[in-house]
Design a protein around this motif. Sequence first.
Motif, PDB file in Angstrom:
ATOM      1  N   ILE A 100      35.715   5.409  12.576  1.00 14.68           N
ATOM      2  CA  ILE A 100      34.821   4.609  12.955  1.00 14.68           C
ATOM      3  C   ILE A 100      33.969   4.811  12.131  1.00 14.68           C
ATOM      4  O   ILE A 100      34.176   5.327  11.176  1.00 14.68           O
ATOM      5  N   VAL A 101      32.806   4.164  11.778  1.00 13.79           N
ATOM      6  CA  VAL A 101      31.947   3.876  10.855  1.00 13.79           C
ATOM      7  C   VAL A 101      30.289   3.814  11.257  1.00 13.79           C
ATOM      8  O   VAL A 101      30.440   2.680  12.409  1.00 13.79           O
ATOM      9  N   HIS A 102      29.291   4.439  10.655  1.00 10.55           N
ATOM     10  CA  HIS A 102      27.817   4.360  11.277  1.00 10.55           C
ATOM     11  C   HIS A 102      27.338   4.651  10.259  1.00 10.55           C
ATOM     12  O   HIS A 102      27.442   5.082   9.280  1.00 10.55           O
ATOM     13  N   THR A 103      25.833   3.963  10.884  1.00  6.97           N
ATOM     14  CA  THR A 103      24.335   4.960   9.650  1.00  6.97           C
ATOM     15  C   THR A 103      23.823   5.288  10.136  1.00  6.97           C
ATOM     16  O   THR A 103      23.581   5.512  11.952  1.00  6.97           O
ATOM     17  N   GLU A 104      22.556   6.053   9.873  1.00  6.66           N
ATOM     18  CA  GLU A 104      21.691   6.625   9.966  1.00  6.66           C
ATOM     19  C   GLU A 104      20.172   6.738   9.817  1.00  6.66           C
ATOM     20  O   GLU A 104      20.549   7.165   8.558  1.00  6.66           O
ATOM     21  N   ASP A 105      19.379   5.958  10.138  1.00  9.11           N
ATOM     22  CA  ASP A 105      18.272   5.720   9.220  1.00  9.11           C
ATOM     23  C   ASP A 105      16.688   6.200  10.273  1.00  9.11           C
ATOM     24  O   ASP A 105      16.699   5.570  11.786  1.00  9.11           O
ATOM     25  N   ARG A 272      40.737  -0.776  10.231  1.00  9.98           N
ATOM     26  CA  ARG A 272      40.581   0.484  10.906  1.00  9.98           C
ATOM     27  C   ARG A 272      38.962   0.939  10.854  1.00  9.98           C
ATOM     28  O   ARG A 272      38.436   1.351  11.987  1.00  9.98           O
ATOM     29  N   PHE A 273      38.183   0.943  10.173  1.00 14.27           N
ATOM     30  CA  PHE A 273      36.966   1.064   9.159  1.00 14.27           C
ATOM     31  C   PHE A 273      35.560   0.096   9.501  1.00 14.27           C
ATOM     32  O   PHE A 273      35.978  -0.611   8.471  1.00 14.27           O
ATOM     33  N   GLY A 274      35.646  -0.382  10.235  1.00 15.04           N
ATOM     34  CA  GLY A 274      35.086  -1.851  10.498  1.00 15.04           C
ATOM     35  C   GLY A 274      33.208  -2.058   9.837  1.00 15.04           C
ATOM     36  O   GLY A 274      33.324  -1.300   9.086  1.00 15.04           O
ATOM     37  N   PRO A 275      32.548  -3.139   9.788  1.00 12.13           N
ATOM     38  CA  PRO A 275      31.452  -3.329   8.879  1.00 12.13           C
ATOM     39  C   PRO A 275      30.290  -2.454  10.446  1.00 12.13           C
ATOM     40  O   PRO A 275      30.798  -2.608  11.188  1.00 12.13           O
ATOM     41  N   VAL A 276      29.445  -2.194   9.900  1.00 14.56           N
ATOM     42  CA  VAL A 276      28.126  -1.919  10.247  1.00 14.56           C
ATOM     43  C   VAL A 276      27.456  -2.787   9.982  1.00 14.56           C
ATOM     44  O   VAL A 276      26.652  -2.519   8.841  1.00 14.56           O
TER      45      VAL A 276
END
Length: 293
Positions: A100-105, A272-276
């Motif tokens: 999985i791919v994620h961002t945190e802001d 496997r690691f899609g865009p956010v």
Amino acid sequence: MSTRIERIEPREADLGEGMRVRRALPTRQRRMIGAWCFLDHAGPVEFAPGGGMHVGAHPHITLQTFTWLIDGEVLHRDSLGNEQVIRPGQVNLMTAGHGIVHTEDSLPEARRLHAAQLWIALPPDQADCPPAFEHHPVLPQWEQDGCTLTLLAGHHGQRQSPARLHSPLIGLDICCRSAAELDLPLDPSFEYGILPLEGSLHIGEETFDSTAFACFDPGTDSIRLQLAADTRLLVIGGVPFAQPVLMAWNFVGHSREAIVAAQNDWETGNPRFGPVEGSTRRLVAPPLPWIGS
Ligand code: MN
């Protein structure tokens, strides 16, 4: 019963853009507490508008990220399409599994941040499970001996946290306004770590504050905690993990091959690691620690 408490000093780590955290796991002395394999204590900190935490898109495998927010507002976005603001008293649980791919802001209007960010290693039979995300806005909470207890993960007596886990473990937040003394029942099959997030704690003759992570081995069925006024503790525990996991950057794995494959898949843009969606910054993986050494 006398419990031998190990005192571990969390080390300072830099998340970039001046955002400093104290890392209690892993350390040289202890790599894991049960399946918990990572613990960052962020804040409490005040910052200017637009400041706070801003972590660009990055991948994970073979772990669950577990965020416990005490103060502030943080937006989570991931490659499954989830977009979720986490607020004080809430938990975000993201299961990376296969990838999985994620961002945190921190939200633009946020001025403060205080959080515990943890990882839970997935056991070998779940290492490659499908990714998932859960937001838990309400958790079991009760009063005991002048303290407020919140069950973040696992079960405590008849109480059960809604967080979906794959190993026997517990996460508990304990806070008090006035000084308090609490006898906390423990699972003797668990090892434990107690980190003061605010204030200070006495166990027997020893004092602990946010610069001291108190850890002990299985075999204890209760512990007396003496909390100073305005103290908040994070208690984590679990059955010792069968074999220590490998960790490199944001990857957890049960073999070097699994981590090498993930690193390669991230660098080559494997689906496997899609865009956010909405993310403008993609983090670059550092070289694997055992390559070239
Ligand atoms: Mn992450």
